[in-house]
Write a protein that holds these residues in place. Structure first.
Motif, PDB file in Angstrom:
ATOM      1  N   LEU A 210       0.057 -42.377  75.270  1.00  0.00           N
ATOM      2  CA  LEU A 210       0.311 -41.941  73.900  1.00  0.00           C
ATOM      3  C   LEU A 210       1.006 -40.578  73.907  1.00  0.00           C
ATOM      4  CD1 LEU A 210      -0.097 -42.640  70.931  1.00  0.00           C
ATOM      5  CD2 LEU A 210      -2.428 -41.755  71.094  1.00  0.00           C
ATOM      6  N   VAL A 211       0.494 -39.699  74.762  1.00  0.00           N
ATOM      7  CA  VAL A 211       1.086 -38.356  74.882  1.00  0.00           C
ATOM      8  C   VAL A 211       2.541 -38.471  75.348  1.00  0.00           C
ATOM      9  CG1 VAL A 211       0.985 -36.202  76.214  1.00  0.00           C
ATOM     10  CG2 VAL A 211      -1.105 -37.172  75.222  1.00  0.00           C
ATOM     11  N   ALA A 212       2.778 -39.340  76.337  1.00  0.00           N
ATOM     12  CA  ALA A 212       4.156 -39.511  76.847  1.00  0.00           C
ATOM     13  C   ALA A 212       5.073 -40.001  75.731  1.00  0.00           C
ATOM     14  CB  ALA A 212       4.146 -40.497  78.007  1.00  0.00           C
ATOM     15  N   GLN A 213       4.546 -40.903  74.898  1.00  0.00           N
ATOM     16  CA  GLN A 213       5.354 -41.415  73.774  1.00  0.00           C
ATOM     17  C   GLN A 213       5.695 -40.279  72.794  1.00  0.00           C
ATOM     18  OE1 GLN A 213       3.513 -44.700  71.659  1.00  0.00           O
ATOM     19  NE2 GLN A 213       4.936 -44.488  69.948  1.00  0.00           N
ATOM     20  N   LEU A 214       4.696 -39.431  72.503  1.00  0.00           N
ATOM     21  CA  LEU A 214       4.933 -38.313  71.576  1.00  0.00           C
ATOM     22  C   LEU A 214       5.943 -37.324  72.172  1.00  0.00           C
ATOM     23  CD1 LEU A 214       1.242 -37.701  70.411  1.00  0.00           C
ATOM     24  CD2 LEU A 214       3.072 -38.811  69.126  1.00  0.00           C
ATOM     25  N   GLU A 215       5.853 -37.123  73.495  1.00  0.00           N
ATOM     26  CA  GLU A 215       6.809 -36.196  74.146  1.00  0.00           C
ATOM     27  C   GLU A 215       8.229 -36.745  74.101  1.00  0.00           C
ATOM     28  OE1 GLU A 215       4.773 -35.653  77.832  1.00  0.00           O
ATOM     29  OE2 GLU A 215       3.796 -33.796  77.130  1.00  0.00           O
ATOM     30  N   ARG A 216       8.338 -38.067  74.323  1.00  0.00           N
ATOM     31  CA  ARG A 216       9.674 -38.683  74.236  1.00  0.00           C
ATOM     32  C   ARG A 216      10.241 -38.491  72.825  1.00  0.00           C
ATOM     33  NH1 ARG A 216       7.318 -42.900  77.039  1.00  0.00           N
ATOM     34  NH2 ARG A 216       7.172 -44.203  75.182  1.00  0.00           N
ATOM     35  N   GLY A 217       9.374 -38.704  71.839  1.00  0.00           N
ATOM     36  CA  GLY A 217       9.792 -38.531  70.445  1.00  0.00           C
ATOM     37  C   GLY A 217      10.225 -37.083  70.177  1.00  0.00           C
ATOM     38  N   LYS A 247      -5.258 -31.879  73.382  1.00  0.00           N
ATOM     39  CA  LYS A 247      -5.435 -31.119  74.635  1.00  0.00           C
ATOM     40  C   LYS A 247      -4.156 -31.157  75.471  1.00  0.00           C
ATOM     41  CE  LYS A 247     -10.344 -32.145  75.104  1.00  0.00           C
ATOM     42  NZ  LYS A 247     -11.223 -33.124  75.731  1.00  0.00           N
ATOM     43  N   LYS A 248      -3.352 -32.217  75.282  1.00  0.00           N
ATOM     44  CA  LYS A 248      -2.188 -32.411  76.153  1.00  0.00           C
ATOM     45  C   LYS A 248      -0.850 -32.275  75.432  1.00  0.00           C
ATOM     46  CE  LYS A 248      -4.857 -35.313  79.182  1.00  0.00           C
ATOM     47  NZ  LYS A 248      -5.124 -36.559  79.775  1.00  0.00           N
ATOM     48  N   PHE A 249      -0.882 -32.381  74.114  1.00  0.00           N
ATOM     49  CA  PHE A 249       0.376 -32.299  73.355  1.00  0.00           C
ATOM     50  C   PHE A 249       0.099 -31.583  72.044  1.00  0.00           C
ATOM     51  CE2 PHE A 249       3.375 -33.911  70.160  1.00  0.00           C
ATOM     52  CZ  PHE A 249       4.587 -33.740  70.805  1.00  0.00           C
TER      53      PHE A 249
END
Ligand code: F6P
Length: 331
Positions: A210-217, A247-249
């Motif tokens: 989920l965090v990776a998806q938000l970072e890509r966005g 905590k991560k994004f």
């Protein structure tokens, strides 16, 4: 049409039990009016199985169920009844049913209601027909449950509104929808609102993904996300998921919105009014035909019948097609 003359059923009881759901009143109305058509007596049992134990019963006729088809909730009230799980509770309920002269029962509710019906039938072999009344759609042997359509539309309208403010403020919203063990409300409301992610109990949630998806966005300047979280998701509810993600994004401000019980109320949709009516009608005809121990449903728009034991064993399988679509459309 049934031949009521040959039936041993002369007096039907009807109750709603567990969490209420829009369309229960349509079902109660149909039970009462169909029974009246076949010249059967009808008694309404108040507060679900608790009312059977406490002997809370009222006579119902065609007029008692006027002006209710469009209303949410249940005119018979409802409860989650611990006492009905005990042998003593069931014995009292059985005695009260016999004393009232009731010889067949229609129960409207979800898995807890059906489990109660299974135990009661095992003990007393009493004719019971079930109508699947739950917004969760977590019963097998049916494509729909009563109230699901209304609940998912309520969630959709709420999420659309959240989308407006999420876009204006460029925020991530974690929206929690109902569904203790089932993700159908989350899946359908998420698909209908174009949610960026949908977390459901039927699939494992990976916070890192989920965090990776938000970072890509974030990299492609996407600043608004709606994450739908079913309350029963394995990663926890929306509060927990938001905290873990935070905590991560933390490049985008986040908010949590828990839709809660507004999903259980409100005027039923066309679908729930018509299904409730069809099931109420079918339940009375099933009792007259001498059937017992079955949960009604609808499969490919035809009324279906499933033994209670099967209906509660597992909830319907979440469609692979919808799951695949969810991943592709929401990324
Ligand atoms: O009726 C089903 C349901 O709405 C679930 O989705 C939810 O987890 C639960 O009931 C809430 O129950 P209660 O109103 O008793 O807290």
């Amino acid at each position: 049409m049934m031949n009521q003359q040959q039936s041993s059923i002369k007096h039907i009881g009807v109750l709603s039990s567990g969490g209420d759901s829009p369309g229960m009143n349509a079902a109660i109305r149909a039970v009462v009016r169909t029974a009246a058509h076949y010249q059967l007596q009808v008694t309404g049992i108040l507060h679900g199985y608790q009312g059977l134990i406490d002997n809370e019963m009222i006579a119902l006729d065609e007029c008692s169920v006027s002006q209710i088809i469009h209303t949410g909730g249940t005119i018979l009230r409802t409860s989650r009844c611990e006492a009905f799980r005990t042998k003593a509770g069931m014995e009292t309920a059985h005695t009260n049913l016999k004393q009232a002269g009731i010889d067949g029962l229609v129960v409207i509710g979800g898995d807890g209601t059906y489990k109660g019906a299974v135990e009661f039938n095992n003990l007393f072999s009493f004719p019971i027909i079930g109508i699947p009344g739950t917004i969760d759609k977590d019963l097998a042997g049916t494509d729909y449950t009563l109230g699901f359509d209304t609940a998912v539309n309520t969630a959709m309208y709420a999420i659309d509104k959240i989308r407006d403010t999420a876009t204006s403020h460029e925020r991530i919203f974690f929206v929690e929808v109902m569904g203790r063990d089932a993700g159908y409300i989350a899946l359908h409301s998420g698909l209908a609102t174009g949610a960026e992610a949908i977390l459901i109990p039927e699939t494992k949630t990976y916070i890192d993904q989920l965090v990776a998806q938000l970072e890509r966005g974030w990299k492609r300047k996407k600043r608004c996300h709606i994450i739908i979280v079913a309350e029963g998701d394995d990663a926890g509810g929306a509060m927990k998921v938001a905290a873990e993600v935070g905590k991560k994004f933390n490049s985008i401000e986040t908010r949590v919105s828990i839709l809660g019980h507004i999903q259980r109320g409100g005027s039923p949709t066309v679908n729930d009014r018509v299904l409730g009516s069809r099931w109420g009608f079918a339940a009375v005809e099933a009792l007259i035909a001498g059937k017992k121990g079955i949960a009604l449903g609808v499969i490919n728009n035809e009324i279906s019948e499933t033994p209670f034991e099967v209906a509660v064993k597992e909830h319907g399988v979440v469609s692979e097609e919808l799951l695949n679509m969810m991943y592709i459309l929401s990324s």
